[in-house]
Design a protein around this motif. Structure first.
Motif, short mmCIF file in Angstrom:
data_model
loop_
_atom_site.label_atom_id
_atom_site.label_comp_id
_atom_site.label_asym_id
_atom_site.label_seq_id
_atom_site.Cartn_x
_atom_site.Cartn_y
_atom_site.Cartn_z
N PRO A 148 -0.14 12.79 15.77
CA PRO A 148 0.97 12.28 14.70
C PRO A 148 0.07 11.33 13.45
N LEU A 149 0.59 11.46 12.36
CA LEU A 149 0.01 10.40 11.36
C LEU A 149 1.14 9.35 11.08
N LEU A 150 0.93 8.41 11.46
CA LEU A 150 1.77 7.07 11.34
C LEU A 150 1.12 6.14 10.19
N ALA A 151 1.86 5.95 9.19
CA ALA A 151 1.29 5.10 8.20
C ALA A 151 2.07 4.08 8.07
N ALA A 152 1.21 2.86 7.61
CA ALA A 152 1.71 1.55 7.42
C ALA A 152 0.96 0.60 6.15
N SER A 153 1.65 -0.35 5.99
CA SER A 153 1.05 -1.10 4.89
C SER A 153 0.24 -2.36 5.54
N ILE A 154 -1.15 -2.08 5.19
CA ILE A 154 -2.11 -2.72 5.85
C ILE A 154 -2.82 -3.75 4.89
N GLY B 58 3.89 -10.72 4.68
CA GLY B 58 5.28 -11.03 4.59
C GLY B 58 5.76 -10.39 3.06
N LYS B 59 4.94 -9.82 2.35
CA LYS B 59 5.44 -9.00 1.31
C LYS B 59 5.12 -7.53 1.32
N ARG B 60 4.40 -7.08 2.22
CA ARG B 60 4.29 -5.87 2.38
C ARG B 60 5.18 -4.84 2.47
N LEU B 61 5.18 -3.67 1.62
CA LEU B 61 6.15 -2.69 1.59
C LEU B 61 6.62 -2.14 3.05
N LEU C 184 1.19 6.52 -2.55
CA LEU C 184 0.94 5.62 -3.55
C LEU C 184 1.86 5.47 -4.52
N LYS C 185 3.02 5.92 -4.37
CA LYS C 185 4.18 5.91 -5.41
C LYS C 185 4.51 4.65 -5.80
N LEU D 42 0.82 -1.91 -8.83
CA LEU D 42 -0.55 -2.08 -8.85
C LEU D 42 -0.65 -3.19 -7.56
N ASP D 43 0.22 -3.21 -6.66
CA ASP D 43 0.02 -4.29 -5.73
C ASP D 43 -0.38 -3.70 -4.39
#
Length: 213
Positions: free
Chosen positions: A155-161, A166-169, A127-128, A134-135
């Motif tokens: 495995p731990l696979l992270a994403a912006s969900i 279209g603006k996700r990190l 969450l850096k 704060l988006d």
């Protein structure tokens, strides 16, 4: 009946490393204040636990010294990662008597449960970026659920969900490795229910930085 469950330790630290060998346990020793000594605090090696590929726990005797890095074939030094264990403890009643301690298969059996009835839910987030903006689109997170008898490394696979598409990190359809987890296989010598966290390697960290832009 099992009345309460908790995880020990409640807080632990992991450290990245490119070596395939986890760092062993150690504790702080007395300061070296002998004549000609460094005056610095010393480290004392301790026994460590290791997991095999199928989750069986093995005991690693304390080494003569604490090893933090290994020399690779190309001559470079690779730091050993710190891979903490987490253990399930609980409180239960047997014939009206309250007991507590590490949860084992024997404890589960007394409650009419099996190892497969245990469910682990692991939530991990970076969450850096989100803390600055704060988006929700800048949240990087993953959730993994495991059955108690699933002892392979996962495995731990992270994403912006979350947030605006279209603006996700991290672009939709892309994941980044943020480590692995593995449950232990209870044995007579080590009957406790444990989970180990393995932080991502240096190469996967570089990939994460690249994807994060």
């Amino acid at each position: 009946m099992i009345e309460e469950l908790w995880i020990l330790p409640p807080l632990a630290s992991a450290r990245l490393g490119s070596s395939n060998i986890p760092c062993g346990n150690f504790c702080w020793g007395p300061s070296d204040t002998s004549p000609g000594g460094s005056g610095k605090t010393t480290l004392v090696p301790l026994e460590s636990l290791e997991l095999t590929s199928d989750g069986e726990v093995t005991l690693i005797p304390a080494d003569r010294e604490v090893v933090f890095k290994d020399k690779a074939a190309d001559g470079s030094w690779r730091f050993r990662p710190v891979c903490p264990f987490f253990e399930v403890h609980g409180r239960w009643r047997v014939d009206g008597k309250l007991e507590e301690g590490p949860v084992t298969e024997a404890v589960l059996a007394k409650a009419g449960l099996k190892l497969a009835d245990v469910r682990w839910t692991v939530e991990l987030a970076n969450l850096k970026a989100y803390q600055f903006t704060l988006d929700d689109a800048d949240r990087v997170e993953c959730v993994v659920e495991l059955s108690g008898d699933d002892t392979k490394r996962t495995p731990l696979l992270a994403a912006s969900i979350k947030g605006e598409v279209g603006k996700r990190l991290i672009p939709d359809g892309v994941t980044i490795p943020v480590g692995e987890i593995q449950l232990s296989k209870p044995t007579p010598d080590f009957p406790e229910l444990r989970l180990r966290f393995y932080p991502p390697s240096a190469s996967s960290t570089a990939q994460r930085i690249s994807l994060s832009g």
